[in-house]
Design a protein around this motif. Structure first.
Motif, PDB file in Angstrom:
ATOM      1  N   ALA A   1      90.000 -26.645-117.429  1.00 28.55           N
ATOM      2  CA  ALA A   1      90.058 -27.381-118.699  1.00 28.55           C
ATOM      3  C   ALA A   1      88.817 -28.245-118.880  1.00 28.55           C
ATOM      4  N   LYS A   2      88.352 -28.839-117.809  1.00 27.76           N
ATOM      5  CA  LYS A   2      87.158 -29.683-117.878  1.00 27.76           C
ATOM      6  C   LYS A   2      85.931 -28.853-118.234  1.00 27.76           C
TER       7      LYS A   2
ATOM      8  N   SER B   1      83.694 -28.530-111.581  1.00 26.05           N
ATOM      9  CA  SER B   1      83.224 -28.406-112.968  1.00 26.05           C
ATOM     10  C   SER B   1      81.714 -28.588-113.056  1.00 26.05           C
TER      11      SER B   1
ATOM     12  N   ARG C   1      85.996 -27.921-121.935  1.00 26.50           N
ATOM     13  CA  ARG C   1      85.640 -29.059-122.806  1.00 26.50           C
ATOM     14  C   ARG C   1      84.168 -29.401-122.749  1.00 26.50           C
ATOM     15  N   THR C   2      83.488 -29.157-121.632  1.00 27.44           N
ATOM     16  CA  THR C   2      82.115 -29.668-121.465  1.00 27.44           C
ATOM     17  C   THR C   2      81.053 -28.602-121.309  1.00 27.44           C
TER      18      THR C   2
END
Length: 113
Positions: free
Chosen positions: A102-103, A72, A106-107
């Motif tokens: 997913a990480k 990520s 989100r970021t």
């Protein structure tokens, strides 16, 4: 990958293929536990397959890169727009480490598909 190929074809953009090899969250000795050569060989195979797919779709401009670390973080530091694929990690590994895709969603400071 098909979305990235379609976007590059539609816009004439260069297609960047990035494979991030998970080593960063496993601790400082992770690469000594799993042989560098095995990680690199598998990453090379993944990138070669992606390049073959992109070339078959007549993408003219392709750039590829392999990075080692926390995927990520490596992906976020590389991208302007992200179109993510997944290797289908098991539910257990996703529960233990969290899904890399997913990480990023989100970021990420940039748009993600």
């Amino acid at each position: 990958m098909s979305e990235g190929v379609a976007l590059a074809n539609a816009t004439g953009a260069r297609l960047h293929l990035l494979h991030a090899v998970e080593t960063g969250s496993l601790g400082p000795d992770a690469r000594s536990l799993v042989k560098d050569e095995e990680l690199t060989t598998r990453a090379d195979e993944i990138i070669a397959d992606a390049i073959e797919t992109a070339e078959a779709a007549t993408i003219d401009s392709i750039e590829s890169e392999i990075e080692f670390g926390v995927p990520s973080k490596e992906i976020r530091s590389y991208i302007d727009v992200a179109i993510l694929g997944t290797h289908g990690t098991t539910d257990f590994s996703r529960y233990m480490m969290g899904g890399g895709s997913a990480k990023i969603v989100r970021t990420s400071p940039v748009p993600v598909m």
